[in-house]
Design a protein around this motif. Structure first.
Motif, mmCIF file in Angstrom:
data_model
loop_
_atom_site.group_PDB
_atom_site.id
_atom_site.type_symbol
_atom_site.label_atom_id
_atom_site.label_comp_id
_atom_site.label_asym_id
_atom_site.label_seq_id
_atom_site.Cartn_x
_atom_site.Cartn_y
_atom_site.Cartn_z
ATOM 1 N N HIS A 28 0.844 -1.216 0.000
ATOM 2 C CA HIS A 28 0.000 0.000 0.000
ATOM 3 C C HIS A 28 0.869 1.253 0.000
ATOM 4 O O HIS A 28 0.616 2.216 -0.759
ATOM 5 C CB HIS A 28 -0.912 -0.035 1.235
ATOM 6 C CG HIS A 28 -1.843 1.132 1.292
ATOM 7 N ND1 HIS A 28 -2.822 1.366 0.349
ATOM 8 C CD2 HIS A 28 -1.911 2.148 2.204
ATOM 9 C CE1 HIS A 28 -3.467 2.463 0.672
ATOM 10 N NE2 HIS A 28 -2.932 2.958 1.820
ATOM 11 N N ILE A 29 1.931 1.170 0.834
ATOM 12 C CA ILE A 29 2.852 2.322 0.875
ATOM 13 C C ILE A 29 3.553 2.493 -0.462
ATOM 14 O O ILE A 29 3.720 3.610 -0.964
ATOM 15 C CB ILE A 29 3.878 2.119 2.011
ATOM 16 C CG1 ILE A 29 3.171 2.182 3.373
ATOM 17 C CG2 ILE A 29 4.964 3.185 1.932
ATOM 18 C CD1 ILE A 29 4.071 1.837 4.550
ATOM 19 N N GLN A 30 3.960 1.368 -1.048
ATOM 20 C CA GLN A 30 4.626 1.439 -2.353
ATOM 21 C C GLN A 30 3.692 2.030 -3.403
ATOM 22 O O GLN A 30 4.099 2.803 -4.268
ATOM 23 C CB GLN A 30 5.092 0.026 -2.781
ATOM 24 C CG GLN A 30 5.942 0.039 -4.049
ATOM 25 C CD GLN A 30 7.255 0.780 -3.851
ATOM 26 O OE1 GLN A 30 7.888 0.654 -2.776
ATOM 27 N NE2 GLN A 30 7.624 1.571 -4.862
ATOM 28 N N GLY A 31 2.397 1.635 -3.305
ATOM 29 C CA GLY A 31 1.412 2.206 -4.253
ATOM 30 C C GLY A 31 1.281 3.703 -4.086
ATOM 31 O O GLY A 31 1.177 4.459 -5.079
ATOM 32 N N ILE A 32 1.302 4.106 -2.763
ATOM 33 C CA ILE A 32 1.194 5.560 -2.522
ATOM 34 C C ILE A 32 2.413 6.275 -3.075
ATOM 35 O O ILE A 32 2.312 7.346 -3.673
ATOM 36 C CB ILE A 32 1.035 5.813 -1.005
ATOM 37 C CG1 ILE A 32 -0.328 5.274 -0.526
ATOM 38 C CG2 ILE A 32 1.163 7.291 -0.698
ATOM 39 C CD1 ILE A 32 -0.513 5.340 0.987
ATOM 40 N N ILE A 33 3.608 5.616 -2.846
ATOM 41 C CA ILE A 33 4.848 6.235 -3.354
ATOM 42 C C ILE A 33 4.809 6.326 -4.877
ATOM 43 O O ILE A 33 5.154 7.353 -5.480
ATOM 44 C CB ILE A 33 6.076 5.420 -2.878
ATOM 45 C CG1 ILE A 33 6.237 5.573 -1.352
ATOM 46 C CG2 ILE A 33 7.332 5.905 -3.597
ATOM 47 C CD1 ILE A 33 7.291 4.657 -0.763
ATOM 48 N N ARG A 36 2.474 8.983 -5.897
ATOM 49 C CA ARG A 36 3.058 10.307 -5.692
ATOM 50 C C ARG A 36 4.063 10.642 -6.797
ATOM 51 O O ARG A 36 4.091 11.760 -7.325
ATOM 52 C CB ARG A 36 3.749 10.332 -4.324
ATOM 53 C CG ARG A 36 4.284 11.734 -3.968
ATOM 54 C CD ARG A 36 5.129 11.665 -2.744
ATOM 55 N NE ARG A 36 6.337 10.856 -3.017
ATOM 56 C CZ ARG A 36 7.264 10.590 -2.092
ATOM 57 N NH1 ARG A 36 7.119 10.996 -0.848
ATOM 58 N NH2 ARG A 36 8.336 9.872 -2.424
ATOM 59 N N GLU A 37 4.881 9.633 -7.125
ATOM 60 C CA GLU A 37 5.856 9.872 -8.196
ATOM 61 C C GLU A 37 5.160 10.131 -9.531
ATOM 62 O O GLU A 37 5.591 10.977 -10.325
ATOM 63 C CB GLU A 37 6.789 8.668 -8.314
ATOM 64 C CG GLU A 37 7.746 8.525 -7.131
ATOM 65 C CD GLU A 37 8.631 7.299 -7.248
ATOM 66 O OE1 GLU A 37 8.385 6.521 -8.217
ATOM 67 O OE2 GLU A 37 9.558 7.128 -6.431
ATOM 68 N N ASP A 38 4.046 9.384 -9.738
ATOM 69 C CA ASP A 38 3.292 9.600 -10.988
ATOM 70 C C ASP A 38 2.718 11.011 -11.022
ATOM 71 O O ASP A 38 2.772 11.704 -12.051
ATOM 72 C CB ASP A 38 2.182 8.550 -11.088
ATOM 73 C CG ASP A 38 1.433 8.662 -12.394
ATOM 74 O OD1 ASP A 38 2.096 8.613 -13.468
ATOM 75 O OD2 ASP A 38 0.196 8.856 -12.388
ATOM 76 N N PHE A 39 2.139 11.425 -9.882
ATOM 77 C CA PHE A 39 1.611 12.806 -9.789
ATOM 78 C C PHE A 39 2.709 13.838 -10.023
ATOM 79 O O PHE A 39 2.511 14.861 -10.684
ATOM 80 C CB PHE A 39 0.954 13.025 -8.430
ATOM 81 C CG PHE A 39 -0.391 12.367 -8.283
ATOM 82 C CD1 PHE A 39 -1.132 12.001 -9.417
ATOM 83 C CD2 PHE A 39 -0.913 12.086 -7.029
ATOM 84 C CE1 PHE A 39 -2.374 11.394 -9.275
ATOM 85 C CE2 PHE A 39 -2.153 11.494 -6.900
ATOM 86 C CZ PHE A 39 -2.889 11.131 -8.013
ATOM 87 N N SER A 40 3.898 13.525 -9.456
ATOM 88 C CA SER A 40 5.029 14.449 -9.604
ATOM 89 C C SER A 40 5.446 14.557 -11.079
ATOM 90 O O SER A 40 5.717 15.656 -11.600
ATOM 91 C CB SER A 40 6.202 13.978 -8.759
ATOM 92 O OG SER A 40 7.319 14.841 -8.941
ATOM 93 N N LYS A 41 5.501 13.392 -11.746
ATOM 94 C CA LYS A 41 5.856 13.398 -13.161
ATOM 95 C C LYS A 41 4.818 14.175 -13.978
ATOM 96 O O LYS A 41 5.158 14.943 -14.892
ATOM 97 C CB LYS A 41 5.984 11.965 -13.683
ATOM 98 C CG LYS A 41 7.192 11.218 -13.134
ATOM 99 C CD LYS A 41 7.228 9.807 -13.678
ATOM 100 C CE LYS A 41 8.450 9.044 -13.135
ATOM 101 N NZ LYS A 41 8.488 7.642 -13.634
ATOM 102 N N ARG A 42 3.546 13.914 -13.642
ATOM 103 C CA ARG A 42 2.488 14.623 -14.380
ATOM 104 C C ARG A 42 2.576 16.143 -14.156
ATOM 105 O O ARG A 42 2.395 16.939 -15.088
ATOM 106 C CB ARG A 42 1.114 14.115 -13.951
ATOM 107 C CG ARG A 42 0.812 12.700 -14.428
ATOM 108 C CD ARG A 42 -0.584 12.298 -14.002
ATOM 109 N NE ARG A 42 -0.884 10.940 -14.427
ATOM 110 C CZ ARG A 42 -2.051 10.316 -14.187
ATOM 111 N NH1 ARG A 42 -3.000 10.972 -13.514
ATOM 112 N NH2 ARG A 42 -2.247 9.088 -14.600
#
Length: 252
Positions: A28-33, A36-42
């Motif tokens: 779950h934490i990895q999914g959140i990470i 977050r990285e996907d949001f950051s890239k976007r």
């Protein structure tokens, strides 16, 4: 001993719970990470696109301003070209009018030339005729003036003879009532005038007229020579109240 065993068991149970929890929570934490990285890239991609869009907008605005400037220059050039075109058209109309006038003058000159050729006379001959005609006119004018002078002298001589003969100078021929005329020529040296009235106006020799200017009496004159349309009169002695001028009125 038992307490130590319980404590160890409790520790082991806690470690197991933690390990189990880590095993369950880690995805779950990895999914959140990852999210977050996907949001950051976007977000980075959106920022990059925004910067590109802003840069493109600035470039577009620059192109638009340049286009406006060029459009203004083009409109100015167009206005100038319209002015030059109107001026050229005006000059063309003027040239056309001059051309038409030149054509008319040429036609008239050709007509005169044809008439000249039809006469069959040389230029020198025509010039000689013109010069002779001018000289003849001058001679006629001189003779006319001489005739007037002689007529005046004759009239004065006649008056003197009449005085010596004792003729009645008070007998003055009557002229038509309301007779009016105008002084055409004045000779102050011999005191005679030429009038624009004559035999056709029932003027007779020895008739007396008054010379008037602006309603004032200038002199009295006596007719000495009568022609069809003209007459000559002498200024009567003692009746010259001012200088007679061409254009003065004469009346009876």
């Amino acid at each position: 001993m038992l307490l130590r065993v319980c404590l160890i068991l409790a520790i082991l149970a806690g470690v197991g719970a933690v390990v189990l929890s880590q095993i369950k929570v880690r995805p779950h934490i990895q999914g959140i990470i990852d999210q977050r990285e996907d949001f950051s890239k976007r977000a980075t991609a959106q920022e990059t696109r925004a910067k590109k869009a802003e840069k493109g907008l600035k470039e577009t605005q620059g192109v638009l301003e340049d286009t406006k400037t060029k459009l203004g220059e083009t409109e100015t050039q167009l206005t100038a070209e319209k002015g030059r075109s109107a001026e050229q058209e005006k000059r063309a109309v003027g040239l056309q009018e001059n051309l038409e006038k030149t054509k008319q003058d040429l036609t008239s000159a050709q007509r005169d030339l044809s008439a000249w050729k039809a006469l069959g006379a040389a230029v020198e001959t025509v010039k000689a005729v013109i010069d002779a005609e001018k000289k003849l006119r001058g001679d006629i004018e001189a003779l006319g003036l001489e005739k007037k002078l002689l007529a005046t002298k004759l009239a004065r001589t006649t008056e003197e003879l009449d005085k010596y003969r004792g003729l009645d100078q008070d007998v003055v021929p009557l002229l038509p009532a309301g007779t009016r005329g105008k002084v055409l020529v004045v000779d102050p040296k011999w005191d005679f005038v030429v009038l624009d009235i004559g035999r056709r106006h029932e003027i007779v020799e020895n008739g007396v007229l008054m010379v008037s200017r602006n309603g004032r009496l200038v002199a009295k004159i006596k007719i000495v020579n009568v022609q069809a349309e003209r007459s000559i009169a002498n200024v009567m002695p003692g009746w010259k109240l001012g200088e007679i001028m061409e254009g003065d009125q004469v009346l009876y």
